[in-house]
Design a protein around this motif. Structure first.
Motif, short mmCIF file in Angstrom:
data_model
loop_
_atom_site.label_atom_id
_atom_site.label_comp_id
_atom_site.label_asym_id
_atom_site.label_seq_id
_atom_site.Cartn_x
_atom_site.Cartn_y
_atom_site.Cartn_z
N LEU C 82 -82.28 -73.56 8.20
CA LEU C 82 -83.20 -72.60 7.56
C LEU C 82 -84.53 -72.64 8.30
N LEU C 83 -85.23 -71.49 8.36
CA LEU C 83 -86.56 -71.48 8.96
C LEU C 83 -87.54 -72.05 7.94
N PRO C 84 -88.17 -73.18 8.25
CA PRO C 84 -89.01 -73.83 7.25
C PRO C 84 -90.23 -73.00 6.85
N TRP C 85 -90.63 -72.05 7.72
CA TRP C 85 -91.84 -71.28 7.42
C TRP C 85 -91.52 -70.01 6.64
N ARG C 86 -90.25 -69.78 6.31
CA ARG C 86 -89.90 -68.57 5.57
C ARG C 86 -89.43 -68.93 4.17
N LEU C 126 -90.35 -72.16 -0.59
CA LEU C 126 -90.12 -72.55 0.81
C LEU C 126 -89.02 -73.60 0.83
#
Lengths: 275, 341, 257
Positions: C82-86, C126
């Motif tokens: 997973l993209l941690p910033w999304r 998040l």
């Protein structure tokens, strides 16, 4: 009521056994917000006291009151703002130019292996050159006006930005890129949605370093034909042996560094809240 | 053993020198050499100090003088202030007077001065500025002139020129560039209209066709470029040392003047006694070729007399520029009681 | 969608990881691949998904894809990727961004996946705010958003604790009850294979070859019932026997190396 809940019973039981001694103290970081301020205050008081008692010559170590007086003088005659404005403009333009160029090259080196093969030895060769040594050349190339000052700061900022950027891209987890590829994301989307935000922590850490470099180099840049600027001010005070004014200028420089650091911390907190 | 040998060598050296100068030997033999240090720049303007050292005039006075070399005029009075040097000889800057105003240094004798027909510093115009009408030093009004730093000797030379021709330093744009190489770079790049440069640099620039010479500062505005100075504390506590030092210095100064500053009836420079020997000493100390040294030897007063009026003018000029404390009494920066003026 | 693997061999430099794999996945079949560490399970999955290029041999797919399928062969990852910033919903939305969809359809695909996986109330969260199980559910919702024809699952439960694993196995069963998505499920956990797979492929230690293909006769939805336990225990014994020998030998080879 069961026995075990009887307060007397409990107290009897504990008085029989041996209490477990707490041994987990220390080795933790506690916040002492006033300690730093208090230490500063004590240091300044000692310094002032030493001057007042004649232990330190005001020429060798001007007392804080003299530095403060010089600072107040700078504020009241408007020279502080004039010098600060000139320096901030140079730092801003030079830093933005160096950062933009550095990020462009850093991204190219982070993404294309050919660019990296060419870039790494070049960066290694040029990075350690003291920019101050190049000042006479910069005068010939860019003149003695603002462009040579922008160039001095910009060149100083450029190389660390290149290194920070391509190292930051190396730090982007490869599994995220594989994931994006497995969902068929096009190259540009991968760059925009994964590589760029993934490299942001490293790039922002680089900003912290380059902001300090810009601050150091503004003094060097203002060696060349600068009428105003904190750097020019500090240099002039040094040449004239006005040590109290010199320290006042240095104080302004370090406050500027503190302010820039605080702004960057805020920026990090906002942009990197996902960490 | 070591002591005996040292003493014997000292005896021979002092004996020879004393014999030459006709001074009784007993005075020099009485005590071991007293140590002293002097801060100098490796320039021919420090020539008398090099001569006094090389020819043993300090030893003759019972002094063992160590030369400490510095690279800029700002550093020498700082070294005297910090106690790293007992004496200093160098050009006079605003920084010097600020140290003097805080009681850290005081002038005790003259060093070199800008004097008519002695080529020391020149006004140079770029070819473009020359073609546009910058032909004489008086035309520098309204022009961009490169200097090293605010408060430097170059700054004062512009101030003097302005005083002479009825304008002020506000009427020129001074561009501070820290050192001569950067001034030359800006000059060659056409970033400034003019510079004031040392004689060797000036001649080189003209020879290269990079600019035109407008004149010499010595012809235009003679002034007291440099001085010998010490700390007031040294003056008070070690007065005999200062007396010995100044005596040796004046001997060398007179010899320097006789060799290099003589003129014939037509005003041309004439080589005096010991010319080649003294030139060799200075060339050695400055690590320059003798002919280059010979082209830029400044004028010194044979009795180390100071242009007192110019020193007063300097202090007043810096005060009017706001770079030296207004409370400083110009007369207080010098103590000429030993030099005898 | 069917998957046809024939004579597949893969080498990293001079190290052979997969050697002569022949395998066919039927439409809607769930095949578990088990084997000792380093036997090339994940490499096989990478090759099937087109993100690792095989050294030799062929790998093909055949058959229909469901309506609205945007990415026929879709991965679910062990580390969730997973993209941690999304946020949760933007992580799911990521894989739709480059497809020309109407805003409404995009929304529908994201929301239905989130609702099915019980993530609706966490859609703004998040990844760092979620438990491991929840994170993998985001990974599943993301996979579902592209309506895949075949799922490639790379040890999807290995990073989770035992209870969460049970819950997610139920989620998978529910998924395969509703959609007949073909799946290649790599695991080193026998329980997962026994709960979820139609067939189990046992790979040998490196270089990975197929030791045996074992069919589990009992239908998936009945495997919790007491009547199924005898058969499952028998299959389990057999698989364990095969795996144990390979794992022991692989262990010794690692010790020697």
């Amino acid at each position: 009521m069961p026995d075990s809940l009887n307060p007397t019973a409990v107290s009897t039981a504990s008085s029989l056994g041996q209490p477990v001694r707490f041994r987990g103290g220390g080795f933790t970081v506690k916040r002492h917000p006033w300690a730093a301020l208090a230490a500063f205050a004590v240091l300044i008081a000692l310094w002032e006291g030493a001057s007042r008692l004649g232990l330190a010559s005001p020429l060798f170590l001007p007392p804080p009151s003299a530095v403060g007086h010089a600072l107040v003088g700078m504020v009241t005659d408007g020279s502080l703002w004039l010098n600060l404005k000139a320096s901030l403009g140079r730092i801003a333009v030079g830093w933005v130019l160096g950062t933009a160029g550095g990020m462009l090259v850093g991204f190219a080196m982070g993404i294309f292996s050919t660019a990296r093969a060419v870039g790494v030895p070049l960066v290694s060769a040029f990075f350690p050159i003291p920019k101050i040594a190049l000042l006479p050349l910069f005068i010939l190339w860019f003149g003695i006006g603002e462009p040579s000052k922008f160039a001095t700061i910009g060149f100083g900022v450029f190389f660390p930005t290149v290194i920070a950027t391509y190292s930051a891209i190396d730090q982007v987890p490869r599994n995220l890129i594989r994931m994006a590829q497995s969902f068929g994301l096009p190259w540009r989307s991968i760059l925009r949605s994964i590589v760029l935000p993934g490299a942001l922590p490293g790039i922002l850490a680089g900003f912290r370093i380059t902001a300090s470099i810009a601050l150091i180099l503004v003094v060097a840049a203002e060696m060349i034909g600068a009428e105003y600027g904190i750097g020019a001010f500090v240099l002039m005070a040094g040449n004239l042996m006005q040590t109290d004014t010199l320290l006042a200028g240095v104080l302004v420089l370090s406050l500027l560094g503190l302010a820039i650091g605080t702004v960057l911390s805020q920026l990090e907190r906002r942009l990197l809240n996902w960490r | 053993m070591t002591l005996a040998r040292l003493t014997r060598r000292a005896v021979i050296a002092t004996a020879g020198a004393a014999f030459a100068a006709g001074i009784p030997m007993s005075a020099a033999l009485a005590q071991p050499l007293e140590k002293a240090t002097v801060g100098v720049l490796a320039l021919s303007s420090s020539g008398p100090i090099f001569i006094a050292k090389a020819k043993g005039y300090f030893e003759k006075e019972g002094l063992d003088v160590e030369l400490k070399m510095f690279t800029s005029a700002q550093q020498v009075p700082v070294a005297v202030t910090s106690g790293d040097a007992d004496f200093g000889v160098t050009g006079l800057t605003a920084g010097f007077y600020n140290l003097a105003s805080k009681g850290a240094v005081t002038i005790i004798a003259a060093q070199s001065r800008d004097e008519p027909s002695f080529p020391l510093s020149a006004y140079l115009a770029t070819n473009a500025a020359f073609d546009a009408g910058l032909k004489t030093p008086a035309d520098l009004k309204g022009k961009r002139i490169a200097i090293t730093t605010v408060g430097s000797t170059f700054h004062y030379m512009i101030g003097l020129l302005a005083q002479k021709h009825g304008f002020t330093v506000k009427d020129v744009t001074m561009v501070p560039l820290q050192d001569v190489p950067k001034m030359v770079a800006a000059f060659k790049g056409g970033q400034v209209d003019a510079i004031i440069a040392p004689s060797t640099v000036s001649r080189q620039l003209v020879a290269d066709g990079a600019g035109k010479m407008l004149g010499w500062v010595g012809d235009e505005t003679p002034w007291q470029l440099g001085a010998l100075f010490t700390a007031p504390k040294t003056m008070k506590d070690r007065r005999p040392l200062v007396e010995k030092f100044v005596r040796a210095y004046k001997t060398a100064l007179a010899e320097y003047h006789a060799a290099f500053n003589g003129k014939d009836a037509a005003g041309n420079l004439v080589k005096g006694p010991g010319y080649d020997e003294l030139l060799g000493i200075i060339a050695d100390a400055t690590k320059q070729k003798p002919d280059i040294v010979a082209a830029g030897l400044p004028y010194v007063d044979p009795q180390a007399r100071l242009l007192v009026d110019d020193i007063v003018n300097q202090v007043k000029f810096w005060q009017s520029e706001g770079q030296v404390d207004k409370a400083l009494d110009p007369k207080s920066v010098m103590d000429l009681s030993i030099a005898g003026q | 969608m069917r998957l046809l693997v024939s004579d597949l061999t893969h080498r990293y430099d001079d190290l052979t990881v997969l050697d002569g794999i022949d395998l066919t996945l039927a439409e809607g079949e769930i095949l578990a691949v088990i084997g000792p560490s380093g036997c090339g399970k994940s490499t096989l999955l990478g090759i099937a998904g087109g993100i690792v290029a095989p050294s030799s041999g062929s790998i093909r797919v055949e058959g229909e894809v469901p309506d609205g399928c945007l990415n026929p062969i879709t991965f679910i990852f062990q580390d969730f990727a997973l993209l941690p910033w999304r946020s949760v919903e933007d992580n799911v939305g990521l894989v739709l961004e480059h497809h020309p969809l109407s805003a409404a359809e995009r929304r529908e695909r994201i929301d239905s996946g989130l609702r099915r996986m019980g993530l609706w109330e966490f859609r703004q969260a998040l990844p760092k705010q979620l438990s491991g199980g929840m994170r993998q559910r985001v990974g599943i919702a993301r996979a579902l958003a592209v309506r895949p024809a075949m799922l490639l699952l790379d040890e999807p439960l290995s990073a989770l604790d035992a209870q969460t694993r049970e819950l997610l196995m139920d989620d998978f069963l529910e998924l395969w009850r509703r959609e007949k998505t073909t799946a290649l499920y790599v695991t080193h956990n026998l329980d997962e294979a026994l709960r979820l797979a139609d067939r189990v492929c046992v790979l040998s230690r490196r270089p990975g070859r197929i030791r045996e293909l074992v069919t589990i006769e009992e239908p998936r939805e009945r495997r919790q019932e007491p009547s199924a336990q005898a058969h499952l225990a028998e299959v389990r014994d057999r698989l364990w026997h095969l795996m144990k020998a390979e794992a022991q030998m692989a262990d010794r080879e690692i010790a020697r190396a």
